[in-house]
Design a protein around this motif. Structure first.
Motif, PDB file in Angstrom:
ATOM      1  N   THR A   1       0.813  -1.228   0.000  1.00  0.00           N
ATOM      2  CA  THR A   1       0.000   0.000   0.000  1.00  0.00           C
ATOM      3  C   THR A   1       0.844   1.274   0.000  1.00  0.00           C
ATOM      4  O   THR A   1       0.308   2.379   0.081  1.00  0.00           O
ATOM      5  CB  THR A   1      -0.910   0.032   1.250  1.00  0.00           C
ATOM      6  OG1 THR A   1      -0.089  -0.113   2.423  1.00  0.00           O
ATOM      7  CG2 THR A   1      -1.943  -1.075   1.223  1.00  0.00           C
ATOM      8  N   LEU A   2       2.162   1.140  -0.100  1.00  0.00           N
ATOM      9  CA  LEU A   2       3.043   2.319  -0.019  1.00  0.00           C
ATOM     10  C   LEU A   2       2.866   3.211  -1.254  1.00  0.00           C
ATOM     11  O   LEU A   2       2.960   2.734  -2.389  1.00  0.00           O
ATOM     12  CB  LEU A   2       4.501   1.848   0.079  1.00  0.00           C
ATOM     13  CG  LEU A   2       5.528   2.920   0.425  1.00  0.00           C
ATOM     14  CD1 LEU A   2       5.375   3.376   1.874  1.00  0.00           C
ATOM     15  CD2 LEU A   2       6.946   2.394   0.199  1.00  0.00           C
ATOM     16  N   PRO A   3       2.616   4.514  -1.065  1.00  0.00           N
ATOM     17  CA  PRO A   3       2.466   5.406  -2.228  1.00  0.00           C
ATOM     18  C   PRO A   3       3.773   5.498  -3.032  1.00  0.00           C
ATOM     19  O   PRO A   3       4.863   5.376  -2.469  1.00  0.00           O
ATOM     20  CB  PRO A   3       2.144   6.773  -1.595  1.00  0.00           C
ATOM     21  CG  PRO A   3       1.718   6.489  -0.195  1.00  0.00           C
ATOM     22  CD  PRO A   3       2.400   5.217   0.212  1.00  0.00           C
ATOM     23  N   ALA A   4       3.623   5.739  -4.350  1.00  0.00           N
ATOM     24  CA  ALA A   4       4.785   5.750  -5.251  1.00  0.00           C
ATOM     25  C   ALA A   4       5.860   6.732  -4.799  1.00  0.00           C
ATOM     26  O   ALA A   4       7.055   6.431  -4.854  1.00  0.00           O
ATOM     27  CB  ALA A   4       4.330   6.079  -6.668  1.00  0.00           C
ATOM     28  N   GLU A   5       5.452   7.921  -4.330  1.00  0.00           N
ATOM     29  CA  GLU A   5       6.475   8.901  -3.956  1.00  0.00           C
ATOM     30  C   GLU A   5       7.258   8.450  -2.724  1.00  0.00           C
ATOM     31  O   GLU A   5       8.415   8.830  -2.549  1.00  0.00           O
ATOM     32  CB  GLU A   5       5.884  10.307  -3.765  1.00  0.00           C
ATOM     33  CG  GLU A   5       4.839  10.442  -2.696  1.00  0.00           C
ATOM     34  CD  GLU A   5       3.415  10.145  -3.202  1.00  0.00           C
ATOM     35  OE1 GLU A   5       3.255   9.490  -4.244  1.00  0.00           O
ATOM     36  OE2 GLU A   5       2.462  10.551  -2.507  1.00  0.00           O
ATOM     37  N   GLU A   6       6.635   7.617  -1.888  1.00  0.00           N
ATOM     38  CA  GLU A   6       7.368   7.076  -0.737  1.00  0.00           C
ATOM     39  C   GLU A   6       8.354   5.995  -1.188  1.00  0.00           C
ATOM     40  O   GLU A   6       9.411   5.827  -0.589  1.00  0.00           O
ATOM     41  CB  GLU A   6       6.396   6.509   0.308  1.00  0.00           C
ATOM     42  CG  GLU A   6       5.474   7.549   0.928  1.00  0.00           C
ATOM     43  CD  GLU A   6       6.206   8.625   1.717  1.00  0.00           C
ATOM     44  OE1 GLU A   6       7.370   8.411   2.102  1.00  0.00           O
ATOM     45  OE2 GLU A   6       5.618   9.698   1.940  1.00  0.00           O
ATOM     46  N   LEU A   7       7.987   5.292  -2.264  1.00  0.00           N
ATOM     47  CA  LEU A   7       8.912   4.294  -2.815  1.00  0.00           C
ATOM     48  C   LEU A   7      10.213   4.960  -3.250  1.00  0.00           C
ATOM     49  O   LEU A   7      11.306   4.445  -3.026  1.00  0.00           O
ATOM     50  CB  LEU A   7       8.247   3.590  -4.001  1.00  0.00           C
ATOM     51  CG  LEU A   7       8.934   2.320  -4.513  1.00  0.00           C
ATOM     52  CD1 LEU A   7       8.790   1.194  -3.488  1.00  0.00           C
ATOM     53  CD2 LEU A   7       8.325   1.868  -5.842  1.00  0.00           C
ATOM     54  N   ASP A   8      10.100   6.148  -3.836  1.00  0.00           N
ATOM     55  CA  ASP A   8      11.281   6.891  -4.307  1.00  0.00           C
ATOM     56  C   ASP A   8      12.314   7.099  -3.202  1.00  0.00           C
ATOM     57  O   ASP A   8      13.515   7.040  -3.443  1.00  0.00           O
ATOM     58  CB  ASP A   8      10.886   8.288  -4.814  1.00  0.00           C
ATOM     59  CG  ASP A   8      10.124   8.230  -6.122  1.00  0.00           C
ATOM     60  OD1 ASP A   8      10.085   7.149  -6.731  1.00  0.00           O
ATOM     61  OD2 ASP A   8       9.563   9.270  -6.507  1.00  0.00           O
ATOM     62  N   ASN A   9      11.814   7.403  -1.990  1.00  0.00           N
ATOM     63  CA  ASN A   9      12.736   7.667  -0.888  1.00  0.00           C
ATOM     64  C   ASN A   9      13.609   6.447  -0.607  1.00  0.00           C
ATOM     65  O   ASN A   9      14.799   6.576  -0.317  1.00  0.00           O
ATOM     66  CB  ASN A   9      11.959   8.048   0.375  1.00  0.00           C
ATOM     67  CG  ASN A   9      11.326   9.419   0.241  1.00  0.00           C
ATOM     68  OD1 ASN A   9      11.878  10.299  -0.395  1.00  0.00           O
ATOM     69  ND2 ASN A   9      10.157   9.589   0.831  1.00  0.00           N
TER      70      ASN A   9
END
Ligand code: NAD
Ligand code: ZN
Length: 365
Positions: free
Chosen positions: A176-184
């Motif tokens: 459920t992790l949002p895409a922008e959090e994946l970037d981090n």
């Protein structure tokens, strides 16, 4: 254990623990609580992750008395005020908190750092288990035992070293992790490749689409490779006296960019991405690092939708921020620079001209 899961050991002597990664691994937390002879479990989650995943986790922990504590999501809540409120709640639990009570953090790095600091200080230290739900927490924050909170004077200036009794990265929760959090998290993965293991960069490149699509098997492999690198660095330097500084690659200029642009404008992953491109430019200009390798790193970051350039840079202001950083010794800027894909050196004589060149390299337009 199912073939889809991985286990990485962090061999810290008496404080050794394992990191389990893959779909469904959170069910192993109950066994770990049993082996710790836990009197009770206190699950700590931020508001967002609590709403998504706390019921599933609590359902796996039916053998011990369990309490859920929550706090509002976001870095702005990683404060002494939140810490005090949670500590008060811990100390008024019934049955009362004792040395066999175990904190289980369910969430990203903010929850892990907060819960770890609560565990380090409650009753002068109780065990904690991390169930990391963001990629950044999985590959970086959950390994190494740094815990703490932010204050007005800066990030992470109050804290303690306290190793977890176990880390569980359940890819079902990561889904459920949002895409922008994946970037981090991805920026830290690229960092790990540059500082220790060039072939990790090839793996990320080959699997970029599957990673973006949150393919569980690929994520499990990616996280295991990164945890192994972070663990090896931490084990060789648990208290950050030497090579652990290599993990700051991309972060010296990255932190200055975060402060200059504001945390709302630039995510940590974007700042680290720009910081790595900037550091690579200095390494190339000093003849330490081949230009083709710097280009490869930049291309990979671009593939991952991480920035290599940014508009609005004020070089003088950013240099000033770097020279006044609390971690800067006597105005001397120290940076980690690559010499190969997989090897870095610590350079202490970074000049204002080096920084100017690095900022020019990431300047848009
Ligand atoms: N201790 C260390 O060694 C270390 C290392 C690196 C970073 N950190 C710390 O980690 C923090 C950053 O970590 P982070 O990026 O995980 O921040 P975070 O914990 O705030 O998580 C980011 C956001 O994602 C949400 N989230 C997390 N998991 C989710 C999921 N599965 N589904 C949906 N939403 C989810 C959270 O609610 C939050 O809003 C910083 O405070 C940093 O200082 C610590
Ligand atoms: Zn970072």
């Amino acid at each position: 254990m199912s073939p889809q899961t991985e286990t990485v050991t962090v061999p810290l002597g008496e404080r050794q623990y394992t990191v389990r990664i893959g779909p469904g691994v959170a069910s192993g937390i109950a066994d770990r609580l049993a082996s710790l002879n836990a009197s009770q479990a206190v699950v700590l989650a931020d508001s967002t992750v609590a709403a998504l995943h706390s019921q599933a986790l609590l359902g796996m922990l039916e053998d011990v008395p369990t309490t859920l504590l929550t706090f509002p999501a976001g870095e702005t809540n990683k404060t002494l005020d939140t810490y005090r409120s949670l500590m008060d709640q811990l100390l008024s639990l019934s049955p009362a908190l004792d040395r066999r009570s175990v904190i289980v953090t369910l969430g990203g790095g903010v929850t892990g750092d907060m819960g770890g600091f609560l565990a380090a200080t409650a009753l002068r230290g109780i065990p904690f288990i991390q169930c990391a739900t963001s990629l950044l927490a999985a590959v970086d924050a959950s390994v190494g035992g740094k815990t703490g909170v932010d204050t007005a004077a800066g990030k992470n200036l109050v804290g303690a070293f306290h190793q977890p009794a176990g880390v569980f990265v359940d890819t079902d929760f990561l889904a459920t992790l949002p895409a922008e959090e994946l970037d981090n998290g991805l920026a830290e993965c690229v960092k790990h490749g540059v500082i220790r293991n060039g072939s990790l960069l090839g793996f990320i490149d080959d699997n970029a689409a599957a990673i973006r699509a949150m393919d569980s098997a690929v994520l499990t492999d990616l996280i295991a490779r990164n945890v192994a690198i972070k663990a090896a660095v931490v084990v060789s330097d648990e208290r950050e006296a030497g090579v652990r500084a290599h993990l700051n690659f991309g972060h010296t200029i990255g932190h200055a960019l975060e402060t200059f642009f504001g945390y709302d404008t630039l995510s940590h992953g974007q700042a680290v991405s720009l910081g790595m491109v900037a550091a690579n430019a200095i390494a190339v200009s000093r003849g330490l690092f081949p230009a083709e390798q710097a280009d490869r790193v930049k291309a990979l970051l671009t593939t991952l939708d991480l920035p290599a350039r940014i508009a609005g840079i004020d070089a003088a202001a950013i240099l000033d921020l770097m020279q006044h950083d609390k971690k800067t010794l006597a105005g001397q800027v120290r940076m980690i620079l690559p010499v190969d894909l997989g090897a870095v050196v610590i350079v202490d004589d970074i000049t204002p001209d080096d920084i100017a060149l690095a900022l020019e390299a990431i300047k848009e337009g």
